[in-house]
Design a protein around this motif. Sequence first.
Motif, short mmCIF file in Angstrom:
data_model
loop_
_atom_site.label_atom_id
_atom_site.label_comp_id
_atom_site.label_asym_id
_atom_site.label_seq_id
_atom_site.Cartn_x
_atom_site.Cartn_y
_atom_site.Cartn_z
N ASP A 300 0.83 -1.21 0.00
CA ASP A 300 0.00 0.00 0.00
C ASP A 300 0.86 1.26 0.00
O ASP A 300 0.51 2.26 -0.65
N ALA A 301 1.99 1.24 0.70
CA ALA A 301 2.87 2.41 0.73
C ALA A 301 3.42 2.68 -0.67
O ALA A 301 3.44 3.84 -1.13
N ALA A 302 3.87 1.63 -1.35
CA ALA A 302 4.41 1.82 -2.70
C ALA A 302 3.33 2.33 -3.65
O ALA A 302 3.57 3.25 -4.45
N ASN A 303 2.13 1.76 -3.57
CA ASN A 303 1.06 2.20 -4.46
C ASN A 303 0.68 3.65 -4.21
O ASN A 303 0.38 4.40 -5.15
N LEU A 304 0.70 4.07 -2.95
CA LEU A 304 0.38 5.46 -2.64
C LEU A 304 1.44 6.40 -3.22
O LEU A 304 1.11 7.43 -3.84
N ILE A 305 2.70 6.06 -3.05
CA ILE A 305 3.78 6.90 -3.59
C ILE A 305 3.67 6.99 -5.11
O ILE A 305 3.79 8.08 -5.70
N ILE A 306 3.43 5.86 -5.75
CA ILE A 306 3.32 5.85 -7.21
C ILE A 306 2.15 6.72 -7.66
O ILE A 306 2.29 7.55 -8.57
N ALA A 307 1.00 6.55 -7.03
CA ALA A 307 -0.19 7.32 -7.44
C ALA A 307 0.02 8.81 -7.22
O ALA A 307 -0.34 9.63 -8.09
N TYR A 308 0.59 9.19 -6.10
CA TYR A 308 0.80 10.61 -5.79
C TYR A 308 1.77 11.24 -6.79
O TYR A 308 1.48 12.31 -7.35
N ALA A 338 -6.12 13.09 -5.35
CA ALA A 338 -6.89 13.32 -4.12
C ALA A 338 -6.07 13.04 -2.86
O ALA A 338 -6.51 13.36 -1.75
N LEU A 339 -4.89 12.47 -3.02
CA LEU A 339 -4.05 12.18 -1.86
C LEU A 339 -3.45 13.47 -1.30
O LEU A 339 -3.11 14.38 -2.04
N SER A 340 -3.29 13.50 0.00
CA SER A 340 -2.74 14.70 0.64
C SER A 340 -1.22 14.60 0.74
O SER A 340 -0.64 13.51 0.66
N ALA A 346 3.79 10.24 4.89
CA ALA A 346 3.71 9.04 5.73
C ALA A 346 4.20 7.81 4.96
O ALA A 346 4.91 6.95 5.51
N ALA A 347 3.81 7.71 3.68
CA ALA A 347 4.25 6.57 2.87
C ALA A 347 5.75 6.63 2.64
O ALA A 347 6.44 5.60 2.68
#
Length: 452
Positions: A300-308, A338-340, A346-347
């Motif tokens: 989930d951390a990797a996916n968040l970084i990629i998406a952001y 939409a990510l802050s 945090a990711a």
Amino acid sequence: MTDDLHYLSLHEAAACIADRSLSPVTLVDACIARCTALQPTHHAFITLTFEAARAAARVAQQEIAAGRYRGPLHGIPIAHKDILLTAGVRTTAHSRLLQDWVPDRDAVAVQLLDQAGAISLGKTACHEFAFGTPDVDEPFPAARNPWNTAHMPGSSSSGSGVAVAAGMVMAATGTDTGGSVRHPAAACGIVGMKPTYGRVSLEGVIPLAPSLDHVGPLTRTVRDNALMLQALAGQGAPDFSVRLGSPVRGMRIGVPGRFIATVDHTAEVSAAFDRALALLQDLGVALVNIDPEGLDAAFDAANLIIAYEAAQYHHDDLQRQPEKFGPALRQRLMRGAALSDADYAAARARAAELKQTYAALFADGLDAIASPGREAPAETMEQLYANPAGKRGITNRIYSLTGSPAITLSMGFSATGLPLAIQLAAAHGAEPLLYQLADAYECSAGWSKLHP
């Protein structure tokens, strides 16, 4: 020399070219014939550059005849993932947004392979901007798995994996942000290396998530992979082949057993992984059970970084012309937008913690860490269309975050004849050790001798 020139390994072809028992012209013609036969069903390429390749092969033949042999990639047919810029050759990123774009410069990785004498046959299919998923309405057909064209070939360097596995080329470039070199290598039964972060220049590569992006090679053997990375890494890189053939007895290989058990691997994958570990033990490797903190959050951390980071890069185009993006990519970019900043920070903190955890494991005496390379044999294309957001490449994401070198190679086949894969990872800068271990496994297992 095999009658099927297209299935020579790169190092075998290089030896034949060096002793002049095989000409670059003959080899390139054989691969072009293979491409011509398979492209209508495999869709590995977006843009083919046969005439330029034939001209380059003639030049290579003349140079070698004149005693100007450049090394093991001289005269070798390869391909480039279509997010690496190529001067004068269309670079689309498999997207309507860049459908007709022709750059005026090469990516550094392309330049280095050109200088080494490699000959490109074209640009390979991928997932849109290395982040979308195949769609029935996309501008170019999706690549198909060469072991069974009803199945997907892995993402996102899909066409590169297909072209190498099917014998259309001897090696290809790919990019890996969350597993996109290792995943198609796993699905297509070949070798894919994500090098240490920063090992290969990203200049001239269309970004996905710059803090996690890597360029890496896809090949049919480990030895071939080391030769490709040698050229891609440029001057000053260590000799990646120096440890090939050396015994691996006494190496200590970590296995994160608890975490692997939490991942939904098929029974065939789990059984094949157990057999692969047993083979490594037969080679004298010691297996060490490990349970690093932070693995459960890595995907989930990797996916968040990629998406952001992807949303940041595509922000302006997404605002101005959203219709130019495929629906799957558009939705992913909108979620990323939409990510802050706090979510992203945090990711990134979790990634930094995981990097420190793995550095400590290697510093404490582990030589490498093993895991399955993919959760299951490749799904059908229909299954992919129906579930584009399914969890895939969970163990791949760990090394996307740590920046460690990680290599995926075949560990056998499913009952339906689809490849299964093992992933091996090592400390930053330890590619020579990783190639040594992977080569020892490959030579003992024998899977690289099988082709679609």
